[in-house]
Write a protein that holds these residues in place. Sequence first.
Motif, PDB file in Angstrom:
ATOM      1  N   GLN A   1      42.132  40.243   6.599  1.00 48.22           N
ATOM      2  CA  GLN A   1      41.178  40.438   7.689  1.00 48.22           C
ATOM      3  C   GLN A   1      39.807  39.933   7.242  1.00 48.22           C
ATOM      4  OE1 GLN A   1      41.471  42.050  10.951  1.00 48.22           O
ATOM      5  NE2 GLN A   1      39.470  41.097  11.004  1.00 48.22           N
ATOM      6  N   HIS A   2      39.075  39.323   8.158  1.00 46.30           N
ATOM      7  CA  HIS A   2      37.681  38.935   7.900  1.00 46.30           C
ATOM      8  C   HIS A   2      36.803  40.167   8.047  1.00 46.30           C
ATOM      9  CE1 HIS A   2      38.061  34.532   7.841  1.00 46.30           C
ATOM     10  NE2 HIS A   2      39.062  34.735   8.693  1.00 46.30           N
ATOM     11  N   TYR A   3      35.751  40.229   7.230  1.00 54.51           N
ATOM     12  CA  TYR A   3      34.804  41.346   7.287  1.00 54.51           C
ATOM     13  C   TYR A   3      33.386  40.812   7.259  1.00 54.51           C
ATOM     14  CZ  TYR A   3      38.574  44.634   6.380  1.00 54.51           C
ATOM     15  OH  TYR A   3      39.723  45.372   6.474  1.00 54.51           O
ATOM     16  N   TYR A   4      32.490  41.549   7.906  1.00 60.04           N
ATOM     17  CA  TYR A   4      31.071  41.230   7.971  1.00 60.04           C
ATOM     18  C   TYR A   4      30.266  42.473   7.641  1.00 60.04           C
ATOM     19  CZ  TYR A   4      32.483  37.049  10.504  1.00 60.04           C
ATOM     20  OH  TYR A   4      33.049  35.856  10.847  1.00 60.04           O
ATOM     21  N   VAL A   5      29.049  42.267   7.153  1.00 57.99           N
ATOM     22  CA  VAL A   5      28.124  43.376   6.957  1.00 57.99           C
ATOM     23  C   VAL A   5      26.854  43.065   7.738  1.00 57.99           C
ATOM     24  CG1 VAL A   5      27.150  42.458   4.793  1.00 57.99           C
ATOM     25  CG2 VAL A   5      27.004  44.907   5.289  1.00 57.99           C
ATOM     26  N   ASN A   6      26.371  44.054   8.473  1.00 59.07           N
ATOM     27  CA  ASN A   6      25.142  43.890   9.241  1.00 59.07           C
ATOM     28  C   ASN A   6      23.947  43.796   8.310  1.00 59.07           C
ATOM     29  OD1 ASN A   6      26.673  44.117  11.542  1.00 59.07           O
ATOM     30  ND2 ASN A   6      25.886  46.109  12.151  1.00 59.07           N
ATOM     31  N   LYS A   7      23.044  42.872   8.587  1.00 54.03           N
ATOM     32  CA  LYS A   7      21.837  42.716   7.776  1.00 54.03           C
ATOM     33  C   LYS A   7      20.842  43.842   8.039  1.00 54.03           C
ATOM     34  CE  LYS A   7      21.897  37.714   7.141  1.00 54.03           C
ATOM     35  NZ  LYS A   7      21.166  36.456   7.402  1.00 54.03           N
ATOM     36  N   GLN A   8      20.800  44.321   9.259  1.00 55.05           N
ATOM     37  CA  GLN A   8      19.873  45.399   9.596  1.00 55.05           C
ATOM     38  C   GLN A   8      20.530  46.740   9.276  1.00 55.05           C
ATOM     39  OE1 GLN A   8      18.164  45.216  13.473  1.00 55.05           O
ATOM     40  NE2 GLN A   8      17.089  47.129  13.239  1.00 55.05           N
ATOM     41  N   ALA A   9      19.833  47.546   8.523  1.00 52.96           N
ATOM     42  CA  ALA A   9      20.356  48.850   8.124  1.00 52.96           C
ATOM     43  C   ALA A   9      20.293  49.846   9.280  1.00 52.96           C
ATOM     44  CB  ALA A   9      19.554  49.390   6.951  1.00 52.96           C
ATOM     45  N   GLN A  10      21.153  50.828   9.201  1.00 55.82           N
ATOM     46  CA  GLN A  10      21.133  51.958  10.125  1.00 55.82           C
ATOM     47  C   GLN A  10      19.898  52.814   9.782  1.00 55.82           C
ATOM     48  OE1 GLN A  10      23.524  52.542  12.663  1.00 55.82           O
ATOM     49  NE2 GLN A  10      23.933  50.433  12.076  1.00 55.82           N
ATOM     50  N   PRO A  11      19.537  53.762  10.637  1.00 55.29           N
ATOM     51  CA  PRO A  11      18.373  54.622  10.328  1.00 55.29           C
ATOM     52  C   PRO A  11      18.486  55.349   8.983  1.00 55.29           C
ATOM     53  CG  PRO A  11      18.978  54.859  12.625  1.00 55.29           C
ATOM     54  CD  PRO A  11      20.051  54.008  11.986  1.00 55.29           C
ATOM     55  N   ASN A  12      19.707  55.588   8.516  1.00 57.63           N
ATOM     56  CA  ASN A  12      19.893  56.273   7.234  1.00 57.63           C
ATOM     57  C   ASN A  12      19.848  55.306   6.044  1.00 57.63           C
ATOM     58  OD1 ASN A  12      22.344  54.962   7.352  1.00 57.63           O
ATOM     59  ND2 ASN A  12      23.580  56.813   7.380  1.00 57.63           N
ATOM     60  N   GLY A  13      19.598  54.026   6.298  1.00 57.29           N
ATOM     61  CA  GLY A  13      19.469  53.031   5.238  1.00 57.29           C
ATOM     62  C   GLY A  13      20.753  52.308   4.870  1.00 57.29           C
ATOM     63  N   GLU A  14      21.869  52.664   5.501  1.00 56.55           N
ATOM     64  CA  GLU A  14      23.149  52.025   5.185  1.00 56.55           C
ATOM     65  C   GLU A  14      23.370  50.770   6.025  1.00 56.55           C
ATOM     66  OE1 GLU A  14      25.877  55.824   3.909  1.00 56.55           O
ATOM     67  OE2 GLU A  14      25.902  55.196   5.991  1.00 56.55           O
ATOM     68  N   HIS A  15      24.003  49.781   5.402  1.00 58.00           N
ATOM     69  CA  HIS A  15      24.416  48.563   6.092  1.00 58.00           C
ATOM     70  C   HIS A  15      25.909  48.717   6.376  1.00 58.00           C
ATOM     71  CE1 HIS A  15      20.718  46.257   5.269  1.00 58.00           C
ATOM     72  NE2 HIS A  15      20.635  47.129   4.265  1.00 58.00           N
ATOM     73  N   GLU A  16      26.293  48.542   7.628  1.00 61.43           N
ATOM     74  CA  GLU A  16      27.681  48.775   8.026  1.00 61.43           C
ATOM     75  C   GLU A  16      28.547  47.538   7.886  1.00 61.43           C
ATOM     76  OE1 GLU A  16      27.587  50.376  12.007  1.00 61.43           O
ATOM     77  OE2 GLU A  16      27.721  52.397  11.186  1.00 61.43           O
ATOM     78  N   VAL A  17      29.778  47.777   7.419  1.00 62.43           N
ATOM     79  CA  VAL A  17      30.798  46.741   7.300  1.00 62.43           C
ATOM     80  C   VAL A  17      31.687  46.813   8.538  1.00 62.43           C
ATOM     81  CG1 VAL A  17      32.803  45.992   5.957  1.00 62.43           C
ATOM     82  CG2 VAL A  17      30.726  46.749   4.791  1.00 62.43           C
ATOM     83  N   HIS A  18      31.992  45.622   9.111  1.00 61.99           N
ATOM     84  CA  HIS A  18      32.759  45.538  10.351  1.00 61.99           C
ATOM     85  C   HIS A  18      33.812  44.438  10.289  1.00 61.99           C
ATOM     86  CE1 HIS A  18      29.782  47.933  12.632  1.00 61.99           C
ATOM     87  NE2 HIS A  18      28.889  47.289  11.898  1.00 61.99           N
TER      88      HIS A  18
END
Length: 68
Positions: free
Chosen positions: A2-19
């Motif tokens: 599967q291909h995966y991406y990570v968002n460059k903009q962090a969530q309010p808690n400082g985490e970058h989400e993998v999708h």
Amino acid sequence: MQHYYVNKQAQPNGEHEVHVPRCTYVAEGEDAVHLGTFVNCKEALQAAHAYYEKVNGCAWCCQDCHSR
């Protein structure tokens, strides 16, 4: 695999989400980093740590790697 991406903009808690690409929460274009193709989200999270210290799996598309 599967291909995966990570968002460059962090969530309010400082985490970058993998999708995965089909997720409605994945950032598009220049706002996401293509991590590559992996067997599972745990490998993708490991790869995301090369870009960001705080990463987490998306609660919707990477539930196995999402920590609350």
